[in-house]
Design an enzyme around this catalytic site. Structure first.
Site, PDB file in Angstrom:
ATOM      1  N   SER A 434       0.820  -1.208   0.000  1.00  0.00           N
ATOM      2  CA  SER A 434       0.000   0.000   0.000  1.00  0.00           C
ATOM      3  C   SER A 434       0.850   1.253   0.000  1.00  0.00           C
ATOM      4  O   SER A 434       1.950   1.282   0.554  1.00  0.00           O
ATOM      5  CB  SER A 434      -0.920  -0.001   1.214  1.00  0.00           C
ATOM      6  OG  SER A 434      -0.169  -0.044   2.396  1.00  0.00           O
ATOM      7  N   HIS A 642       3.680 -11.912   3.207  1.00  0.00           N
ATOM      8  CA  HIS A 642       4.156 -10.881   4.128  1.00  0.00           C
ATOM      9  C   HIS A 642       3.521 -11.109   5.495  1.00  0.00           C
ATOM     10  O   HIS A 642       2.342 -11.414   5.598  1.00  0.00           O
ATOM     11  CB  HIS A 642       3.785  -9.490   3.602  1.00  0.00           C
ATOM     12  CG  HIS A 642       3.925  -8.415   4.634  1.00  0.00           C
ATOM     13  ND1 HIS A 642       5.149  -7.952   5.053  1.00  0.00           N
ATOM     14  CD2 HIS A 642       3.002  -7.754   5.368  1.00  0.00           C
ATOM     15  CE1 HIS A 642       4.961  -7.041   5.993  1.00  0.00           C
ATOM     16  NE2 HIS A 642       3.669  -6.904   6.207  1.00  0.00           N
ATOM     17  N   HIS A 695       5.952   2.718  11.194  1.00  0.00           N
ATOM     18  CA  HIS A 695       4.929   3.159  12.142  1.00  0.00           C
ATOM     19  C   HIS A 695       5.126   4.591  12.594  1.00  0.00           C
ATOM     20  O   HIS A 695       4.276   5.162  13.261  1.00  0.00           O
ATOM     21  CB  HIS A 695       4.898   2.232  13.356  1.00  0.00           C
ATOM     22  CG  HIS A 695       4.573   0.818  12.964  1.00  0.00           C
ATOM     23  ND1 HIS A 695       5.542  -0.129  12.745  1.00  0.00           N
ATOM     24  CD2 HIS A 695       3.391   0.216  12.699  1.00  0.00           C
ATOM     25  CE1 HIS A 695       4.972  -1.260  12.373  1.00  0.00           C
ATOM     26  NE2 HIS A 695       3.665  -1.083  12.334  1.00  0.00           N
TER      27      HIS A 695
HETATM   28  N1  GLN Z   1      -0.225  -5.343   1.531  1.00  0.00           N
HETATM   29  C1  GLN Z   1      -0.673  -4.761   2.760  1.00  0.00           C
HETATM   30  C2  GLN Z   1      -0.272  -3.289   2.807  1.00  0.00           C
HETATM   31  O1  GLN Z   1       0.748  -2.971   2.312  1.00  0.00           O
HETATM   32  C3  GLN Z   1      -0.118  -5.458   3.962  1.00  0.00           C
HETATM   33  C4  GLN Z   1      -0.623  -4.865   5.237  1.00  0.00           C
HETATM   34  C5  GLN Z   1      -0.265  -5.622   6.482  1.00  0.00           C
HETATM   35  O2  GLN Z   1       0.616  -6.426   6.495  1.00  0.00           O
HETATM   36  N2  GLN Z   1      -0.943  -5.355   7.552  1.00  0.00           N
HETATM   37  O3  GLN Z   1      -0.946  -2.461   3.360  1.00  0.00           O
HETATM   38 ZN    ZN Z   2       2.642  -5.789   7.578  1.00  0.00          ZN
END
Ligand code: GLN
Ligand code: ZN
Length: 756
Positions: A434, A642, A695
């Site tokens: 994202s 991920h 974050h």
């Molecule tokens: N593909 C999602 C993003 O990039 C992964 C989000 C996540 O791992 N919480 O937002």
């Molecule tokens: Zn993540």
């Protein structure tokens, strides 16, 4: 004789009134008195709801302005040094949220729920001091309204087990320091009334992390019971069974045990022991964690079964855990299909269920209305078994007839083919999916949903965003690109909305942390995918660049773990159905020219059971459903996954079994420590450990990222490493993302040069 009770009631308000008041207070639009008034009004309303449903033992101190573990820290005077110049509400909210001088205390998940608590910070040198005012006041508040409550407390074992020691060492060593405060508190409570119930929550005993604690349990609770004869202590556990603790507690003078018979069926094995001890049993038979209507027939059977051992007079009908984990009421759900709605039950409906179950079980006289409700309940559950909204033979048959459950070939062969096609360099740069969720795309999504703009204008907006993010990534010189996920508000909801078998509510908010609430979608029926869900966006993005664009999907385990799941099918079967839908999507993506597909499993780890004995089974079906989901990928299509938490030590073999070609993980805040396990087990597949923390709005410098990459290279060879941020960038702003990624790419180029 008390016949029923509930473990606790939610506090955020059925229209999220507390959330709204808190946010006004934080924005200085109302003062603390106004916030307190709102809280009082909510408490009163919540107590009255319980009273209206004839709940006999209603709780106080289940209210909280932010979190009840934080309240317990305040109760015990466990205030970290950096906040000690503050007091009252300023102190409280600073601990929760930080202020300009002090960072907030850490927050983490409450057992295997989506509720987050504030992690206590303890130290041997700190002095703790009781501050019981909240508890005492709340009791008095209810009493003025004519309600004698049971006082809910978080038990010392659970509190200490969830805390962290800032001076190192084990928190349980501090039991001697905080136990006297609990005793002082019980002493104060004993003066409030002639007879008083205190519920002490000890869910830690539903986990395996309790062997050390068990040795201390007996004497601690014996001492608590000594404080005053007018206090009746109910020790409550939930989320799994607590057989070991029950064995100990029956030998103490506590009044009752509260046990979860939904997530901890094994508790049935404790019945004979409880019977011999002649203690009361608060039987958690109405699910506090799920949103399905209770099946009265089944529950009465369960209660009858319990009463084969335990005298009816000693049974109190209760919820399996606090209702904190479910939404308030169905009454605002105007758009739900009536049949589907008839299957649901939120907190207030569950109160009614307890009322009726008590009447049936204790042979009280039923009104015509009650009889009608019981008949309805029977009919709904009967009809549900054959409803065509739930049962989709096509899906069931496809799964039955599936023969391919994992990918072709082995990793070593696949990766050769992939590298030939994809031609990516060593230390390949990419991102997790994202990009910033800008006000414009949020607005476009909302307007489209509300029908204020048409499909065409909506798609134009999304495509503009994709154009922009592709252009930025090319300019930055990233190797593998993403489309940026502008069309998604949430990584689960987006897919849920497009899958058949998924339901959505208008107002079913559940507190996640502080003022933050989530509205989890729910799975009521067999899952299928009517049409492709992501293909048009990925195809469009790929058409805009000669570089490879990575497709982005959410994995079956994560979709499952972040939804309320039907209770008439095993979770493993539901996961398989979701996997089938993802499997189809992957096939469509690769047929449309997408060469890399990432299947996110952000919630893989939080689905782990609390008990080791149940772990193997979870790991088995969770891995199987991931593998089934990606089994449609050709050898030449590269599959990524991920996961965004850090500690892989105890699950590394399981991760390896998932057989993804590349996994990206969160590691930035811990250097290379977390990566070591990958080297230790001889992990073969490629790994993208995060090189900076997403974050925070901070922009990491080139030097800092270089240093991080070098740390990673100490652990794994460069041919196995990918370079990416810790997680998706959707919560960041472009002004933060662009310079950060720029520095990341420079850092990688510097290192590539150094290495020749
Ligand atoms: N593909 C999602 C993003 O990039 C992964 C989000 C996540 O791992 N919480 O937002
Ligand atoms: Zn993540």
């Amino acid at each position: 004789m008390i016949k029923n009770s509930i473990v606790g009631y939610p506090r955020i308000g059925e229209q999220r009134e507390l959330k709204k008041a808190l946010e006004l207070f934080w924005n200085k639009e109302i003062d603390f008195n106004e916030l307190e008034d709102k809280a009082k009004e909510l408490k009163k309303r919540h107590w009255n709801y319980q009273k209206d449903s004839n709940i006999e033992l209603i709780s106080s101190n289940d209210f909280s302005y932010y979190d009840n573990i934080l309240d317990t820290s305040i109760l015990l005077g466990a205030i970290p040094k950096r906040f000690r110049n503050l007091e009252n509400e300023e102190l409280y909210f600073a601990m929760a949220r930080g202020n300009k001088n002090a960072v907030a205390m850490e927050m983490t998940k409450w057992f295997n729920t989506n509720y987050h608590y504030i992690v206590p910070e303890l130290s041997l040198e700190d002095e703790y001091k009781l501050n019981s005012s909240k508890i005492i006041n709340e009791y008095k508040e209810a009493k003025e309204l004519g309600i004698k409550t049971k006082i809910n407390l978080i038990g010392p074992f659970t509190y200490l087990s969830l805390a962290k020691r800032v001076d190192g060492g084990d928190c349980i060593e501090l039991l001697a320091k905080i136990k006297p405060l609990y005793e002082e508190l019980l002493q104060e409570i004993s003066t409030l009334d002639d007879e008083i119930f205190v519920q002490i929550d000890e869910p830690i005993f539903s986990t395996d992390k309790n062997s050390k604690l068990l040795g201390l349990l007996k004497s601690t609770y014996e001492d608590f019971c000594q404080i005053s004869a007018n206090i009746k202590i109910i020790v409550t556990t939930y989320f799994d069974h607590s057989i070991e603790a029950t064995k100990v507690l029956i030998h103490t003078p506590i009044y009752a045990l509260g046990l979860d018979f939904i997530s901890g069926k094994e508790n049935l094995q404790s019945l004979e022991l409880i019977k011999m001890s002649n203690k009361k049993l608060f039987a958690g038979v109405v699910n506090g964690k799920n949103i399905w209507k209770n099946d009265f027939e089944k529950t009465i059977q369960l209660l009858d079964n319990i009463s084969n051992s335990i005298l009816k007079d000693n049974i109190v009908i209760s919820t399996s855990c606090s209702l904190l984990h479910v939404p308030y009421t169905l009454k605002y759900e105007e758009k739900l299909d009536t049949e589907i709605k008839s299957w649901l039950s939120f907190a207030n409906e569950k109160l009614e269920e307890i009322r009726i179950l008590s009447k049936i079980f204790f042979n009280q006289e039923l009104t015509n209305e009650d009889k009608n409700e019981i008949e309805q309940n029977r009919k709904i559950h009967k009809d549900k078994k054959s409803s065509n909204k739930i049962h989709d033979m096509n899906v069931q048959n496809r799964i039955k007839n599936s023969s391919k459950f994992s990918r072709d070939g082995i990793f070593e062969e696949r990766i050769k083919v992939q590298k030939e096609i994809l031609k990516y360099p060593e230390l390949t740069t990419t991102t997790i999916g994202s990009f910033p969720q800008t006000p414009e795309i949020r607005k476009a999504r909302l307007e489209y949903k509300k029908g204020l703009i048409d499909k065409n204008s909506y798609e134009i907006k999304m495509k503009e965003y994709i154009d922009y993010s592709i252009k930025i990534q090319e300019e930055l010189g990233l190797d593998i690109l993403v489309h940026g996920e502008p069309e998604r508000n949430d990584m689960v909801e987006y897919f849920g909305e497009q899958l058949k078998g998924y339901g959505f509510t208008q107002n079913a908010w559940v507190q996640s942390y502080g003022s933050r609430c989530v509205k989890p979608p729910f799975i009521y029926g067999d899952i299928s995918r009517p049409k492709p869900m992501t293909v048009q966006w990925l195809k469009y993005a790929q058409s805009k660049t000669s570089k490879v664009v990575k497709g982005m999907l959410t994995g079956p385990v994560t979709i499952l773990n972040w939804s309320f799941v039907r209770d008439d099918k095993e979770r493993s079967e539901v996961a398989t159905q979701i996997a089938l839908a993802i499997n189809d999507e992957i096939d469509d993506l690769q047929k449309n020219g997408i060469k890399i597909i990432q299947v996110d499993e952000a919630a893989f780890k939080e689905g782990y059971p609390l008990r080791d004995e149940k772990r193997v089974a979870y790991e088995k079906w969770a891995v199987e459903s991931f593998k089934f989901a990606v089994s449609s990928a050709d050898a030449k299509t590269q599959i990524h996954t991920h996961m965004c938490y850090s500690d892989f030590n105890d699950i590394i073999k399981t991760i390896e079994d998932m057989d993804a070609d590349v996994i990206s993980i969160e590691t930035a805040r811990s250097g290379n420590k977390l990566l070591k396990i990958f080297a230790k087990v001889g992990y073969k597949q490629e790994v993208g450990p995060g090189v900076y923390d997403i974050h925070s709005p901070r922009i990491p410098s080139v030097e800092e990222i270089e240093k991080q990459i070098k740390l990673l290279l100490e652990v794994l060879p460069k041919k196995q490493l990918w370079i990416n941020p810790d997680c998706g960038l959707k919560t960041r702003k472009w002004e933060e993302v662009i310079p950060s990624l720029k520095n990341m790419v420079i850092a990688v180029n510097n290192i590539r040069k150094e290495n020749g």
